[in-house]
Motif scaffolding. Structure first.
Motif, PDB file in Angstrom:
ATOM      1  N   MET A  13       0.820  -1.207   0.000  1.00 30.20           N
ATOM      2  CA  MET A  13       0.000   0.000   0.000  1.00 30.20           C
ATOM      3  C   MET A  13       0.859   1.264   0.000  1.00 30.20           C
ATOM      4  O   MET A  13       0.605   2.216  -0.756  1.00 30.20           O
ATOM      5  N   ASP A  14       1.871   1.307   0.855  1.00 29.66           N
ATOM      6  CA  ASP A  14       2.699   2.504   0.981  1.00 29.66           C
ATOM      7  C   ASP A  14       3.424   2.807  -0.329  1.00 29.66           C
ATOM      8  O   ASP A  14       3.526   3.956  -0.753  1.00 29.66           O
ATOM      9  N   SER A  15       3.920   1.753  -0.978  1.00 30.52           N
ATOM     10  CA  SER A  15       4.650   1.924  -2.236  1.00 30.52           C
ATOM     11  C   SER A  15       3.767   2.539  -3.313  1.00 30.52           C
ATOM     12  O   SER A  15       4.160   3.473  -4.013  1.00 30.52           O
ATOM     13  N   ILE A  16       2.541   2.024  -3.438  1.00 25.88           N
ATOM     14  CA  ILE A  16       1.605   2.519  -4.454  1.00 25.88           C
ATOM     15  C   ILE A  16       1.172   3.948  -4.143  1.00 25.88           C
ATOM     16  O   ILE A  16       1.194   4.841  -5.008  1.00 25.88           O
ATOM     17  N   CYS A  17       0.758   4.188  -2.901  1.00 24.07           N
ATOM     18  CA  CYS A  17       0.242   5.510  -2.529  1.00 24.07           C
ATOM     19  C   CYS A  17       1.329   6.582  -2.593  1.00 24.07           C
ATOM     20  O   CYS A  17       1.066   7.725  -3.004  1.00 24.07           O
ATOM     21  N   ALA A  18       2.544   6.233  -2.195  1.00 24.30           N
ATOM     22  CA  ALA A  18       3.647   7.195  -2.251  1.00 24.30           C
ATOM     23  C   ALA A  18       3.976   7.560  -3.695  1.00 24.30           C
ATOM     24  O   ALA A  18       4.246   8.726  -4.008  1.00 24.30           O
ATOM     25  N   ALA A  19       3.969   6.565  -4.598  1.00 30.37           N
ATOM     26  CA  ALA A  19       4.288   6.828  -6.012  1.00 30.37           C
ATOM     27  C   ALA A  19       3.270   7.775  -6.628  1.00 30.37           C
ATOM     28  O   ALA A  19       3.624   8.753  -7.307  1.00 30.37           O
ATOM     29  N   ILE A  20       1.988   7.490  -6.415  1.00 28.97           N
ATOM     30  CA  ILE A  20       0.933   8.342  -6.977  1.00 28.97           C
ATOM     31  C   ILE A  20       1.036   9.766  -6.410  1.00 28.97           C
ATOM     32  O   ILE A  20       0.972  10.755  -7.154  1.00 28.97           O
ATOM     33  N   SER A  21       1.218   9.868  -5.117  1.00 27.25           N
ATOM     34  CA  SER A  21       1.209  11.176  -4.449  1.00 27.25           C
ATOM     35  C   SER A  21       2.433  12.004  -4.809  1.00 27.25           C
ATOM     36  O   SER A  21       2.338  13.237  -4.975  1.00 27.25           O
ATOM     37  N   TYR A  22       3.589  11.365  -4.944  1.00 27.09           N
ATOM     38  CA  TYR A  22       4.798  12.124  -5.266  1.00 27.09           C
ATOM     39  C   TYR A  22       4.782  12.576  -6.732  1.00 27.09           C
ATOM     40  O   TYR A  22       5.243  13.671  -7.054  1.00 27.09           O
ATOM     41  N   ALA A  23       4.239  11.726  -7.612  1.00 22.20           N
ATOM     42  CA  ALA A  23       4.107  12.125  -9.017  1.00 22.20           C
ATOM     43  C   ALA A  23       3.187  13.337  -9.134  1.00 22.20           C
ATOM     44  O   ALA A  23       3.447  14.271  -9.905  1.00 22.20           O
ATOM     45  N   GLU A  24       2.107  13.343  -8.340  1.00 19.57           N
ATOM     46  CA  GLU A  24       1.179  14.486  -8.352  1.00 19.57           C
ATOM     47  C   GLU A  24       1.871  15.740  -7.818  1.00 19.57           C
ATOM     48  O   GLU A  24       1.657  16.849  -8.344  1.00 19.57           O
ATOM     49  N   LEU A  25       2.692  15.593  -6.807  1.00 18.01           N
ATOM     50  CA  LEU A  25       3.430  16.746  -6.282  1.00 18.01           C
ATOM     51  C   LEU A  25       4.335  17.341  -7.349  1.00 18.01           C
ATOM     52  O   LEU A  25       4.424  18.565  -7.509  1.00 18.01           O
ATOM     53  N   LYS A  26       5.023  16.486  -8.100  1.00 20.81           N
ATOM     54  CA  LYS A  26       5.906  16.965  -9.166  1.00 20.81           C
ATOM     55  C   LYS A  26       5.119  17.763 -10.200  1.00 20.81           C
ATOM     56  O   LYS A  26       5.566  18.813 -10.680  1.00 20.81           O
ATOM     57  N   ARG A  27       3.950  17.257 -10.551  1.00 18.50           N
ATOM     58  CA  ARG A  27       3.124  17.957 -11.537  1.00 18.50           C
ATOM     59  C   ARG A  27       2.625  19.301 -10.986  1.00 18.50           C
ATOM     60  O   ARG A  27       2.626  20.322 -11.690  1.00 18.50           O
ATOM     61  N   LEU A  28       2.195  19.299  -9.733  1.00 15.36           N
ATOM     62  CA  LEU A  28       1.724  20.537  -9.119  1.00 15.36           C
ATOM     63  C   LEU A  28       2.842  21.565  -8.999  1.00 15.36           C
ATOM     64  O   LEU A  28       2.589  22.780  -8.980  1.00 15.36           O
ATOM     65  N   ASN A  29       4.077  21.080  -8.954  1.00  3.61           N
ATOM     66  CA  ASN A  29       5.234  21.978  -8.837  1.00  3.61           C
ATOM     67  C   ASN A  29       5.759  22.423 -10.201  1.00  3.61           C
ATOM     68  O   ASN A  29       6.815  23.028 -10.298  1.00  3.61           O
ATOM     69  N   GLY A  30       5.006  22.073 -11.260  1.00  6.03           N
ATOM     70  CA  GLY A  30       5.359  22.577 -12.595  1.00  6.03           C
ATOM     71  C   GLY A  30       6.151  21.648 -13.470  1.00  6.03           C
ATOM     72  O   GLY A  30       6.522  22.017 -14.592  1.00  6.03           O
TER      73      GLY A  30
END
Length: 552
Positions: A13-30
């Motif tokens: 669970m942690d691996s999947i949720c961290a990957a999705i959330s960090y990818a979204e952070l990168k996108r939100l950061n431009g």
């Protein structure tokens, strides 16, 4: 450049949720072109969480090894088989190529046209010079190659054998020579020599090309119309016109059909080895239907792979997706022990001994001052709850407690309710086969040349363990032998009473060092042990050290 955020093989669970959330952070950061990925299948609990927060599962990637498609040139310059070689030569010259792939009307690759083959056609050896006067092409194509204009008659589009002849000799010499080829489609190239032109019309040649842009007498025109002979005007001198006319031959007559090709998903390393053994100048890239989809040249092997990785929830290549070592790794976010990872250039490496990688990702949002979207907050909560057993694991830190409370307010979800929902979904012992259970969250390790694996599943109780234990042990033993491991183990954790059962298959020398109470052959009771990272792994390493010490 594509950036892939991906967790370890057999993701939890942690691996999947961290990957999705960090990818979204990168996108939100431009940052553009960032995707989340997974290196294995999800399970019922992960699917429940993704569905609860309205998020699709990350893209499944089993192998990141560079492929031909990563470096091939997809903007293809090709030539049709029915095109005049003159057109192909113009492309070769304009683009400064050594040759071209040849395709049919459906873009299926038929072979290669090399500059060598074209030059051989235009400038053959002396012993083959006689064949240069024969051109298999349509009269219309021949006229097009030298930019001619129709004077009288018609330009046939039918491809047939044309016999090129130059009227450069005296009349007495020309007539008997013309008679020798009366059964051929003679195309005569001549300047302003009316007597030669009349003689050719009388012989009913296929066509007369008057060169040098010179005028044609009306009397000659009329005679040609009457005889059904086509007359064409060329703006060039005779030598130039004949040379250009020979370029009307169809490409299909000089295709090299014995060629090396690759498919888009061919491993780049395999293609490199095969290309190194070949003298070919280009290699067509063909899909399963035979359609040309790209071109590979030897210089393409020097290109950088247009892909880079961010690893989350692991820092050991043994746990990473296959091929990760062949792709630039630019960041790592993890909360496990260091696995001997090294890089050629400095990278962002955040290793923090908190309860989950989702905790680290939450810190990243805070550090950048970017608000966590509610659905992402829910995913990060699920990662933290799962990895810390809702903050009851010994890996839990005060930071995890603070972060979970912070996310709870954003997501509008109570952590205890979420934990109850997650752990009540799909008992692994009931919903998975034995093979699936031992692989669901399995991590490989290597310590002092010893290779082993540790898997873990969480249950609400051990009620279903006895009926599954034999199958689990058999699957563990088969897995250990198949992978060549010193031992393989599975930690079955009861999250309610905070204890675990440890199943181990391996070398007797190692098994003898396990000193927990033994419940049955190859099964030990581990009271108070719930963390693979902080409790079980250090214990297993201790047992390994004792085993090695005994051997000395």
């Amino acid at each position: 450049m594509q950036t892939i955020v991906i967790g370890h093989k057999n993701p939890d669970m942690d691996s999947i949720c961290a990957a999705i959330s960090y990818a979204e952070l990168k996108r939100l950061n431009g940052q553009s072109n960032v995707i989340a990925a997974r290196a294995g299948n999800t399970n019922e609990r992960i699917d429940f969480v993704l569905n609860k927060f309205g998020v699709e599962a990350p893209m499944l990637i089993n192998d990141l090894s560079p492929r031909v498609s990563d470096v091939m040139e997809s903007r293809i310059i090709s030539v049709r088989a029915d095109s005049p070689v003159y057109d192909a030569l113009q492309l070769i010259e304009k683009k400064r190529l050594r040759g071209l792939p040849v395709v049919d009307e459906n873009d299926r690759c038929l072979g290669l046209l090399s500059a060598f083959m074209v030059s051989h056609h235009l400038f053959p050896p002396r012993e083959e010079a006689g064949s240069t006067r024969i051109v298999t092409a349509a009269l219309a194509d021949i006229v097009t190659t030298f930019g001619g204009a129709l004077v009288t008659g018609s330009l046939s589009a039918k491809t047939e054998e044309q016999f090129l002849m130059v009227g450069a000799m005296a009349q007495d010499s020309f007539f008997p020579r013309l008679q020798k080829f009366k059964d051929r489609n003679v195309v005569l190239f001549v300047g302003d020599r009316p007597h030669i032109q009349e003689m050719a019309i009388d012989a009913k040649v296929h066509a007369i090309v008057v060169t040098g842009g010179l005028p044609v007498d009306e009397e000659i025109r009329a005679k040609a119309r009457s005889a059904g002979v086509t007359i064409i005007s060329s703006p060039h001198d005779t030598a130039t016109t004949v040379l250009l006319a020979r370029g009307a031959v169809r490409v299909e007559r000089m295709i090299e059909t014995d060629y090396r090709s690759f498919q888009p998903d061919t491993l780049l390393e395999d293609a490199r080895q095969l290309a190194a053994q070949s003298a070919a100048f280009i290699f067509p890239v063909i899909d399963e239907s035979g359609k040309l989809v790209g071109i590979l040249s030897k210089s393409d092997f020097l290109k950088d792979i247009p892909r880079q990785l961010i690893l989350v929830d692991h820092n050991e290549l043994a746990q990473a997706v296959r091929g990760a070592e062949k792709v630039p790794i630019i960041e790592i976010l993890d909360h496990h022990k260091l696995g001997g990872f090294s890089s050629d250039t400095p990278i962002l490496f955040w290793n923090n001994p908190v309860g989950s990688t989702s905790s680290i990702v939450t810190m990243c949002y805070r550090q950048l001052g970017i608000g966590v979207p509610p659905h992402i907050a829910g995913l990060l909560m699920a990662g933290m709850v799962s990895d810390t057993l809702n903050l009851t694991s010994p890996t839990t830190t005060p930071a995890d407690c603070d972060l979970l409370n912070y996310l709870s307010k954003i997501a509008g979800v109570d952590p205890d309710d979420l934990a109850e929902q997650i752990f009540s979904v799909g008992s692994p012992l009931l919903t998975m086969t034995a093979d699936q259970a031992i692989n669901a969250d399995c991590k490989p390790y290597e310590e002092d040349d010893h290779r082993f694996s540790v898997a873990q599943i969480e249950e609400l109780s051990f009620a279903h363990f006895n009926e599954k234990s034999d199958a689990l042990l058999a699957a563990l033993d088969a897995f250990r032998k198949r992978e060549g491991l010193l031992f393989a183990c599975l930690l079955v954790t009861d999250i309610n009473d905070q204890s675990s059962l440890l199943l181990v298959q391996g070398a007797d020398a190692f098994l003898q060092k396990i000193d927990y109470p033994q419940r049955s052959p190859h099964v030990w009771e581990l009271a108070g042990v719930v963390s693979r990272k902080k409790q079980l792994l250090p214990y297993l390493l201790h047992c390994l050290a004792q085993m090695d010490a005994t051997k000395r």
